[in-house]
Design a protein around this motif. Structure first.
Motif, short mmCIF file in Angstrom:
data_model
loop_
_atom_site.label_atom_id
_atom_site.label_comp_id
_atom_site.label_asym_id
_atom_site.label_seq_id
_atom_site.Cartn_x
_atom_site.Cartn_y
_atom_site.Cartn_z
N ASN A 154 37.29 62.22 103.52
CA ASN A 154 37.26 63.37 102.62
C ASN A 154 35.85 63.66 102.09
OD1 ASN A 154 38.49 65.54 101.29
ND2 ASN A 154 38.79 64.36 99.41
N VAL A 155 34.90 63.62 103.03
CA VAL A 155 33.52 63.98 102.71
C VAL A 155 33.03 64.96 103.79
CG1 VAL A 155 33.02 61.82 101.51
CG2 VAL A 155 32.59 62.00 103.98
N SER A 156 31.80 65.40 103.69
CA SER A 156 31.27 66.35 104.66
C SER A 156 30.73 65.64 105.90
CB SER A 156 30.15 67.18 104.02
OG SER A 156 29.03 66.35 103.74
N HIS A 157 30.63 66.41 106.99
CA HIS A 157 30.03 65.91 108.22
C HIS A 157 28.61 65.41 107.94
CE1 HIS A 157 27.78 66.25 112.01
NE2 HIS A 157 28.94 66.16 112.66
N ALA A 158 27.87 66.17 107.14
CA ALA A 158 26.50 65.80 106.82
C ALA A 158 26.43 64.47 106.06
CB ALA A 158 25.85 66.91 105.99
#
Length: 291
Positions: A32-36
């Motif tokens: 539940n975080v960004s790809h970056a």
């Protein structure tokens, strides 16, 4: 264990997920975080370990030889952690639910109703601890408590169970055939109050009765006060929820009401997720209080 020698746990989790999925995007969705953010964690980990761990492979990523070994070790380690947490959670779910309540609330409100909870939730064991002592839910290992007050307890979740209305009551034998409709009609009778109830002295006096001119006997607990009142030894004041059953069956007579704003019995829990046992009892007690 020297935690300072370990890389960031967030970075280790991000790398393990990316290696397992073969995809930074899939790892990002799982955590539940960004790809970056996943890419940044992996780069930081590679910098700390001075080793390349992932490389591009088609539309995803694959582990290097060093990364493959680390990913396997991390997967095993996280699996052990997950197993330990799950074991503790299962153990917690089978332990009795520890509830701290005041003796008066336990005897006069909770116990007459608790049978319906046992019938609907026979799998949930309860330890009901009646005590007037203040408890620390975390330190004393209580799942919840029920206390009288204004609900303003910092750092705790508080839900109102019963409103703070006081009833002035007496046994029929004490009143005999006396016509009563207010405090002044019982001013000449003996009164009984709990030590802590003396804090609510202004409530009685605002209603028109000067307690300095009344024969008052002070007892240590509300249980003793209620027992003495039922025995016809004096007039007393109680939260409505503790005496409405006795008034309803005629063992006590309500002389008058004394509304008190923002006071009542509250269900108190620690902030954060609740176990299924806590949720079951909380749902039941709140429903019982509103019925």
């Amino acid at each position: 264990m020297d935690w300072s020698a370990l890389p960031s746990l967030s970075a280790l989790r991000a790398f393990e997920a990316a290696a397992r999925h073969g995809s930074l995007s899939a790892a990002a969705r799982e955590l539940n975080v960004s790809h970056a953010a996943i890419a940044q964690h992996v780069r930081q980990l590679e910098k700390v370990l001075v080793e390349p761990l992932l490389h591009r492979s088609g539309r995803g990523v694959a582990t290097t030889e060093a990364g493959r070994g680390l990913a396997q070790d991390l997967s095993q380690g996280f699996a052990i952690i997950a197993k330990g947490v799950a074991t503790l959670q299962r153990r917690k779910e089978t332990q009795p639910l520890n509830v701290s309540v005041t003796p008066s609330f336990a005897a006069n409100w909770l116990m007459p109703r608790i049978g319906s909870f046992w019938q609907t939730h026979p799998d949930v064991k309860l330890n009901i601890n009646p005590s007037i002592a203040l408890v620390d839910l975390q330190r004393d290992n209580f799942d919840m408590s029920i206390r009288f007050g204004d609900g303003d307890w910092k750092g705790l979740d508080c839900q109102l169970l019963t409103h703070g209305e006081f009833w002035v009551v007496a046994a029929p034998g004490l009143l005999q055939d006396r016509a009563v409709s207010g405090l002044l009609d019982v001013a000449m009778l003996p009164w009984i109050m709990e030590t802590h109830m003396l804090e609510w002295r202004p409530v009685v006096e605002d209603a028109g009765l000067e307690l300095d001119r009344v024969d008052v006997t002070v007892l240590e607990t509300n249980e003793l006060v209620l027992s003495a009142t039922l025995a016809g030894l004096g007039v007393s004041v109680h939260p409505k929820s503790l005496v409405e059953r006795d008034v309803g069956n005629g063992t006590l007579i309500r002389i008058c009401r004394l509304p008190v704003k923002d006071l009542g019995y509250y269900l108190i829990t620690l902030p954060g997720p609740k176990s299924s046992r806590q949720k079951a009892f909380m749902k039941w007690v709140l429903s019982a209080a509103r019925s």
